[in-house]
Scaffold this motif. Sequence first.
Motif, PDB file in Angstrom:
ATOM      1  N   VAL A  57       0.898  -1.237   0.081  1.00 55.76           N
ATOM      2  CA  VAL A  57      -0.016  -0.060  -0.135  1.00 55.76           C
ATOM      3  C   VAL A  57       0.684   1.273  -0.079  1.00 55.76           C
ATOM      4  CG1 VAL A  57      -1.666   1.530   1.456  1.00 55.76           C
ATOM      5  CG2 VAL A  57      -2.100  -1.216   1.038  1.00 55.76           C
ATOM      6  N   LYS A  58       1.752   1.100   0.807  1.00 56.00           N
ATOM      7  CA  LYS A  58       2.588   2.225   0.881  1.00 56.00           C
ATOM      8  C   LYS A  58       3.515   2.506  -0.375  1.00 56.00           C
ATOM      9  CE  LYS A  58       6.657   4.320   3.576  1.00 56.00           C
ATOM     10  NZ  LYS A  58       6.978   5.064   2.611  1.00 56.00           N
ATOM     11  N   GLN A  59       4.093   1.607  -1.178  1.00 52.52           N
ATOM     12  CA  GLN A  59       4.495   1.819  -2.510  1.00 52.52           C
ATOM     13  C   GLN A  59       3.516   2.294  -3.408  1.00 52.52           C
ATOM     14  OE1 GLN A  59       5.636  -2.260  -3.647  1.00 52.52           O
ATOM     15  NE2 GLN A  59       7.649  -2.120  -2.496  1.00 52.52           N
ATOM     16  N   ARG A  60       2.329   1.927  -3.361  1.00 54.78           N
ATOM     17  CA  ARG A  60       1.293   2.544  -4.265  1.00 54.78           C
ATOM     18  C   ARG A  60       0.979   3.958  -4.006  1.00 54.78           C
ATOM     19  NH1 ARG A  60       1.495  -2.598  -4.944  1.00 54.78           N
ATOM     20  NH2 ARG A  60       0.518  -3.587  -6.491  1.00 54.78           N
ATOM     21  N   LYS A  61       1.197   4.201  -2.596  1.00 52.30           N
ATOM     22  CA  LYS A  61       0.776   5.827  -2.326  1.00 52.30           C
ATOM     23  C   LYS A  61       1.946   6.454  -2.866  1.00 52.30           C
ATOM     24  CE  LYS A  61      -1.824   5.302   1.987  1.00 52.30           C
ATOM     25  NZ  LYS A  61      -1.630   5.445   3.247  1.00 52.30           N
ATOM     26  N   ASP A  62       3.267   6.151  -2.751  1.00 58.89           N
ATOM     27  CA  ASP A  62       4.360   6.829  -3.204  1.00 58.89           C
ATOM     28  C   ASP A  62       4.591   6.747  -4.702  1.00 58.89           C
ATOM     29  OD1 ASP A  62       5.658   6.797  -0.558  1.00 58.89           O
ATOM     30  OD2 ASP A  62       6.906   5.279  -0.616  1.00 58.89           O
ATOM     31  N   SER A  63       3.963   5.830  -5.396  1.00 52.35           N
ATOM     32  CA  SER A  63       3.668   5.937  -7.016  1.00 52.35           C
ATOM     33  C   SER A  63       2.920   6.890  -7.240  1.00 52.35           C
ATOM     34  CB  SER A  63       3.585   4.491  -7.398  1.00 52.35           C
ATOM     35  OG  SER A  63       4.442   3.671  -7.062  1.00 52.35           O
ATOM     36  N   ILE A  64       1.659   6.855  -6.490  1.00 51.35           N
ATOM     37  CA  ILE A  64       0.552   7.925  -6.937  1.00 51.35           C
ATOM     38  C   ILE A  64       1.190   9.256  -6.644  1.00 51.35           C
ATOM     39  CG2 ILE A  64      -1.698   8.862  -6.126  1.00 51.35           C
ATOM     40  CD1 ILE A  64      -2.510   5.889  -5.257  1.00 51.35           C
ATOM     41  N   GLU A  65       1.802   9.388  -5.740  1.00 54.03           N
ATOM     42  CA  GLU A  65       2.354  10.867  -5.508  1.00 54.03           C
ATOM     43  C   GLU A  65       3.176  11.231  -6.517  1.00 54.03           C
ATOM     44  OE1 GLU A  65       5.366  12.436  -1.913  1.00 54.03           O
ATOM     45  OE2 GLU A  65       3.620  11.609  -1.215  1.00 54.03           O
ATOM     46  N   GLN A  66       4.123  10.288  -7.052  1.00 53.64           N
ATOM     47  CA  GLN A  66       5.162  10.644  -8.079  1.00 53.64           C
ATOM     48  C   GLN A  66       4.340  11.059  -9.425  1.00 53.64           C
ATOM     49  OE1 GLN A  66       8.447  11.219  -7.721  1.00 53.64           O
ATOM     50  NE2 GLN A  66       8.039  11.223  -5.600  1.00 53.64           N
ATOM     51  N   TYR A  67       3.376  10.049  -9.711  1.00 53.40           N
ATOM     52  CA  TYR A  67       2.626  10.264 -11.000  1.00 53.40           C
ATOM     53  C   TYR A  67       1.880  11.486 -11.101  1.00 53.40           C
ATOM     54  CZ  TYR A  67       3.847   5.312 -12.013  1.00 53.40           C
ATOM     55  OH  TYR A  67       4.521   4.121 -12.580  1.00 53.40           O
ATOM     56  N   GLU A  68       1.155  11.874 -10.018  1.00 44.51           N
ATOM     57  CA  GLU A  68       0.590  13.056  -9.974  1.00 44.51           C
ATOM     58  C   GLU A  68       1.531  14.243 -10.126  1.00 44.51           C
ATOM     59  OE1 GLU A  68      -1.900  12.663  -6.339  1.00 44.51           O
ATOM     60  OE2 GLU A  68      -3.457  11.698  -7.516  1.00 44.51           O
ATOM     61  N   LYS A  69       2.528  14.146  -9.403  1.00 47.85           N
ATOM     62  CA  LYS A  69       3.565  15.429  -9.431  1.00 47.85           C
ATOM     63  C   LYS A  69       4.065  15.598 -10.729  1.00 47.85           C
ATOM     64  CE  LYS A  69       7.983  15.429  -7.439  1.00 47.85           C
ATOM     65  NZ  LYS A  69       9.038  15.119  -6.455  1.00 47.85           N
ATOM     66  N   HIS A  70       4.351  14.337 -11.589  1.00 42.05           N
ATOM     67  CA  HIS A  70       4.640  14.574 -12.889  1.00 42.05           C
ATOM     68  C   HIS A  70       3.759  14.506 -13.890  1.00 42.05           C
ATOM     69  CE1 HIS A  70       8.710  14.165 -11.641  1.00 42.05           C
ATOM     70  NE2 HIS A  70       8.577  13.432 -10.948  1.00 42.05           N
ATOM     71  N   GLY A  71       2.653  14.685 -13.570  1.00 46.96           N
ATOM     72  CA  GLY A  71       1.205  15.100 -14.614  1.00 46.96           C
ATOM     73  C   GLY A  71       0.781  14.047 -15.023  1.00 46.96           C
ATOM     74  N   ARG A  72       1.061  12.473 -14.446  1.00 44.70           N
ATOM     75  CA  ARG A  72       0.609  11.324 -15.126  1.00 44.70           C
ATOM     76  C   ARG A  72      -0.657  10.758 -14.474  1.00 44.70           C
ATOM     77  NH1 ARG A  72       3.646   8.648 -18.927  1.00 44.70           N
ATOM     78  NH2 ARG A  72       1.826   7.853 -19.104  1.00 44.70           N
TER      79      ARG A  72
END
Length: 148
Positions: A57-72
């Motif tokens: 779950v934590k990995q998914r949260k981190d990925s979501i944060e990164q994707y949103e930060k880069h407009g994906r």
Amino acid sequence: MSIQGRIESDYIQAYKAKDTVRLAVLRHLKTAAKNREIEVLRPLTDDELLDLISRQVKQRKDSIEQYEKHGRADLAAVELAEMDVLVEYMPKPLSEAELAATIDRLVAETGASGPKDMGRVMQALTLGYKGRYDGKMASEAVRSKLSS
């Protein structure tokens, strides 16, 4: 039913229903659990499985944060859907009020008096409420409680 048994039965249901997202997440989770079992040379306990799920779950949260930060937003949506499946296997989280009340109680029980005692309070919180709170939010709450 154990968490492992629930994952197995949900995996079969997802396979029959052709639920591709749930099937992929559960397949990945089963693989991670099997790899961990091979590492420790025994079947995993429910607590160990919860640790594994919470890391996912934590990995998914981190990925979501990164994707949103880069407009994906498209990739963030996929990660969010996968995280929603994983969260179903986690215990019911503590609300902010419940977490604050628990921290107050644990501070009193452990006799914590300052920031140096933060580890004792966090350890007591982890022992009693593993997987039911956000670690970052809990550590901030404990820190503010002990510094006041």
